[in-house]
Write a protein that holds these residues in place. Structure first.
Motif, PDB file in Angstrom:
ATOM      1  N   PRO A  66     -10.231   1.226  12.499  1.00 24.37           N
ATOM      2  CA  PRO A  66     -10.495   2.456  13.258  1.00 24.37           C
ATOM      3  C   PRO A  66      -9.710   3.671  12.761  1.00 24.37           C
ATOM      4  CG  PRO A  66      -8.940   1.110  14.454  1.00 24.37           C
ATOM      5  CD  PRO A  66      -9.285   0.333  13.211  1.00 24.37           C
ATOM      6  N   TYR A  67      -9.238   3.652  11.528  1.00 28.66           N
ATOM      7  CA  TYR A  67      -8.467   4.783  11.008  1.00 28.66           C
ATOM      8  C   TYR A  67      -8.909   5.035   9.569  1.00 28.66           C
ATOM      9  CZ  TYR A  67      -5.843   0.429  10.299  1.00 28.66           C
ATOM     10  OH  TYR A  67      -5.490  -0.873  10.059  1.00 28.66           O
ATOM     11  N   PRO A  68      -8.681   6.258   9.066  1.00 30.93           N
ATOM     12  CA  PRO A  68      -9.114   6.586   7.699  1.00 30.93           C
ATOM     13  C   PRO A  68      -8.343   5.783   6.657  1.00 30.93           C
ATOM     14  CG  PRO A  68      -7.770   8.357   8.606  1.00 30.93           C
ATOM     15  CD  PRO A  68      -8.034   7.409   9.743  1.00 30.93           C
ATOM     16  N   VAL A  69      -8.988   5.577   5.502  1.00 28.75           N
ATOM     17  CA  VAL A  69      -8.419   4.760   4.436  1.00 28.75           C
ATOM     18  C   VAL A  69      -8.380   5.571   3.145  1.00 28.75           C
ATOM     19  CG1 VAL A  69      -8.690   2.625   3.103  1.00 28.75           C
ATOM     20  CG2 VAL A  69      -9.331   2.673   5.521  1.00 28.75           C
ATOM     21  N   TYR A  70      -7.299   5.445   2.401  1.00 22.86           N
ATOM     22  CA  TYR A  70      -7.198   6.101   1.100  1.00 22.86           C
ATOM     23  C   TYR A  70      -8.283   5.567   0.159  1.00 22.86           C
ATOM     24  CZ  TYR A  70      -2.572   8.178   2.001  1.00 22.86           C
ATOM     25  OH  TYR A  70      -1.520   8.921   2.493  1.00 22.86           O
ATOM     26  N   ASP A  71      -8.789   6.467  -0.665  1.00 24.46           N
ATOM     27  CA  ASP A  71      -9.770   6.062  -1.677  1.00 24.46           C
ATOM     28  C   ASP A  71      -9.020   5.548  -2.908  1.00 24.46           C
ATOM     29  OD1 ASP A  71     -12.219   5.619  -2.841  1.00 24.46           O
ATOM     30  OD2 ASP A  71     -12.425   7.683  -3.580  1.00 24.46           O
ATOM     31  N   ALA A  72      -8.221   4.518  -2.691  1.00 25.90           N
ATOM     32  CA  ALA A  72      -7.393   3.910  -3.739  1.00 25.90           C
ATOM     33  C   ALA A  72      -6.740   2.672  -3.139  1.00 25.90           C
ATOM     34  CB  ALA A  72      -6.331   4.894  -4.222  1.00 25.90           C
ATOM     35  N   TRP A  73      -6.092   1.882  -3.984  1.00 24.76           N
ATOM     36  CA  TRP A  73      -5.327   0.737  -3.516  1.00 24.76           C
ATOM     37  C   TRP A  73      -4.264   0.405  -4.544  1.00 24.76           C
ATOM     38  CZ3 TRP A  73      -5.851  -4.117  -6.191  1.00 24.76           C
ATOM     39  CH2 TRP A  73      -6.887  -4.180  -7.114  1.00 24.76           C
ATOM     40  N   ILE A  74      -3.284  -0.384  -4.154  1.00 24.02           N
ATOM     41  CA  ILE A  74      -2.260  -0.795  -5.110  1.00 24.02           C
ATOM     42  C   ILE A  74      -2.098  -2.309  -5.066  1.00 24.02           C
ATOM     43  CG2 ILE A  74      -1.026   1.399  -4.882  1.00 24.02           C
ATOM     44  CD1 ILE A  74       1.162  -0.099  -3.356  1.00 24.02           C
ATOM     45  N   THR A  75      -1.695  -2.852  -6.189  1.00 20.05           N
ATOM     46  CA  THR A  75      -1.354  -4.263  -6.269  1.00 20.05           C
ATOM     47  C   THR A  75       0.151  -4.356  -6.502  1.00 20.05           C
ATOM     48  OG1 THR A  75      -1.654  -6.299  -7.541  1.00 20.05           O
ATOM     49  CG2 THR A  75      -2.060  -4.249  -8.709  1.00 20.05           C
ATOM     50  N   LEU A  76       0.843  -5.114  -5.672  1.00 22.41           N
ATOM     51  CA  LEU A  76       2.298  -5.144  -5.703  1.00 22.41           C
ATOM     52  C   LEU A  76       2.831  -5.649  -7.039  1.00 22.41           C
ATOM     53  CD1 LEU A  76       3.226  -6.530  -2.159  1.00 22.41           C
ATOM     54  CD2 LEU A  76       3.072  -4.145  -2.926  1.00 22.41           C
ATOM     55  N   ASP A  77       3.958  -5.041  -7.462  1.00 20.46           N
ATOM     56  CA  ASP A  77       4.633  -5.520  -8.672  1.00 20.46           C
ATOM     57  C   ASP A  77       5.057  -6.975  -8.510  1.00 20.46           C
ATOM     58  OD1 ASP A  77       4.340  -3.022  -9.780  1.00 20.46           O
ATOM     59  OD2 ASP A  77       6.376  -2.366  -9.332  1.00 20.46           O
TER      60      ASP A  77
ATOM     61  N   ALA B  80      -4.480   4.808   5.924  1.00 20.54           N
ATOM     62  CA  ALA B  80      -3.988   3.492   5.525  1.00 20.54           C
ATOM     63  C   ALA B  80      -4.274   3.266   4.049  1.00 20.54           C
ATOM     64  CB  ALA B  80      -4.637   2.402   6.366  1.00 20.54           C
ATOM     65  N   LEU B  81      -3.307   2.647   3.365  1.00 24.45           N
ATOM     66  CA  LEU B  81      -3.468   2.325   1.954  1.00 24.45           C
ATOM     67  C   LEU B  81      -3.687   0.826   1.810  1.00 24.45           C
ATOM     68  CD1 LEU B  81      -3.299   3.184  -1.068  1.00 24.45           C
ATOM     69  CD2 LEU B  81      -0.869   2.549  -0.946  1.00 24.45           C
ATOM     70  N   PRO B  82      -4.794   0.395   1.204  1.00 22.84           N
ATOM     71  CA  PRO B  82      -4.995  -1.031   0.956  1.00 22.84           C
ATOM     72  C   PRO B  82      -3.961  -1.529  -0.063  1.00 22.84           C
ATOM     73  CG  PRO B  82      -7.072   0.180   0.795  1.00 22.84           C
ATOM     74  CD  PRO B  82      -5.988   1.191   0.812  1.00 22.84           C
ATOM     75  N   VAL B  83      -3.266  -2.602   0.311  1.00 18.43           N
ATOM     76  CA  VAL B  83      -2.234  -3.180  -0.548  1.00 18.43           C
ATOM     77  C   VAL B  83      -2.581  -4.647  -0.803  1.00 18.43           C
ATOM     78  CG1 VAL B  83       0.203  -3.760  -0.784  1.00 18.43           C
ATOM     79  CG2 VAL B  83      -0.470  -1.620   0.339  1.00 18.43           C
ATOM     80  N   VAL B  84      -2.750  -5.006  -2.073  1.00 21.09           N
ATOM     81  CA  VAL B  84      -2.969  -6.409  -2.428  1.00 21.09           C
ATOM     82  C   VAL B  84      -1.592  -7.050  -2.566  1.00 21.09           C
ATOM     83  CG1 VAL B  84      -3.858  -7.991  -4.161  1.00 21.09           C
ATOM     84  CG2 VAL B  84      -5.193  -5.993  -3.517  1.00 21.09           C
ATOM     85  N   ARG B  85      -1.251  -7.872  -1.582  1.00 20.89           N
ATOM     86  CA  ARG B  85       0.072  -8.484  -1.560  1.00 20.89           C
ATOM     87  C   ARG B  85       0.180  -9.668  -2.506  1.00 20.89           C
ATOM     88  NH1 ARG B  85       0.324 -10.612   3.805  1.00 20.89           N
ATOM     89  NH2 ARG B  85       2.445 -11.274   3.254  1.00 20.89           N
TER      90      ARG B  85
END
Length: 264
Positions: free
Chosen positions: A177-188, A111-116
């Motif tokens: 309960p699932y692995p997470v990317y060691d990164a995140w993005i903030t939406l344009d 899963a990728l954390p996304v700042v909406r």
């Protein structure tokens, strides 16, 4: 008059001064170069973030792992939104508020954390709209995982359920309960009703406390060099004056200074 300069004592003093001054100048110059390199890194990082806004988005896999060269780059990735969390105590344009963070499940299983987006006020789930359903493709600025205590990231613990203090794989892996990317993005472009969160420069590329410590150390080393020269001239002047007084007979000998025995 200057024959004393050939004495062992003054040989030691002179050798020390001749070694100390270049050393202080070298260390001061090195600290100054460190400060200048941090200033240049700061300028380059700001330019990188600005340039990234106009660059074409690239697949997420092409930009990982996140480092100073890829931080701020526009990434695109597809998946399905899953768990949503709030990140409290985040400021934007001088106002207090919180980030809306939603984990995007990708085909890789991670899963990728996304700042909406960002909302003002205190973090409250009731104020936040649900993420879009179904398969979505998101585009935003890639950011490295946050470290609590750095760049204003809170170290607060014991947050209510549904909140996290830092956007990092280490923090989020304990909440899902699932692995997470060691990164995140903030939406344009933030989702409806929210404000987009701007990308920040990579870590260790700004004019932080360490940069100004380098500048302070620069001044200290140059002051030490000047102080060494000052003390050498002061000692020299004192020795010359003593030699001149001795030549004129103005310095009492040891016998005249010795205490005379008192009569009993």
């Amino acid at each position: 008059m200057y024959r004393f300069l050939l004495t062992p004592r003054w040989w030691g003093i002179n050798v020390f001064v001749l070694l100390a001054i270049p050393f202080c100048i070298f260390m001061g110059s090195w600290q100054l170069s460190r400060f200048e390199s941090r200033v240049e890194a700061h300028r380059s990082a700001d330019k990188q973030v600005a340039d990234a806004r106009t660059e074409a988005a690239r697949p997420l896999a092409d930009l990982l792992p996140v480092d100073q060269s890829t931080s701020g780059k526009r990434a695109t990735v597809s998946g399905r939104y899953a768990k949503q969390l709030l990140v409290p105590d985040r400021q934007l344009d001088g106002r207090d508020g919180f980030y809306v963070l939603t984990l995007l499940r990708t085909d890789s299983g991670r899963a990728l954390p996304v700042v909406r987006g960002w909302l003002p006020g205190r973090a409250g789930a009731a104020e936040v709209s649900a993420p879009p359903s179904g398969e979505v493709t998101v585009t935003g600025a890639l950011q490295a995982s946050e470290t609590p205590g750095d760049n204003g990231v809170s170290t607060q613990g014991g947050l209510p359920s549904g909140q996290t203090a830092a956007i990092s794989a280490a923090s989020l892996v304990n909440l899902v309960p699932y692995p997470v990317y060691d990164a995140w993005i903030t939406l344009d472009k933030a989702d409806a009703g929210m404000t987009a969160v701007p990308a920040t420069a990579p870590d260790n590329s700004g004019l932080d406390l360490k940069a100004f410590q380098n500048l302070g150390y620069t001044g200290e080393w140059f002051v030490f060099a000047g102080f060494t020269v000052f003390m050498w001239f002061r000692l020299l002047r004192r020795e010359v004056e003593f030699a001149r007084d001795a030549a004129l007979g103005l310095v009492p000998d040891e016998e005249s200074q010795a205490p005379q025995p008192t009569a009993v």
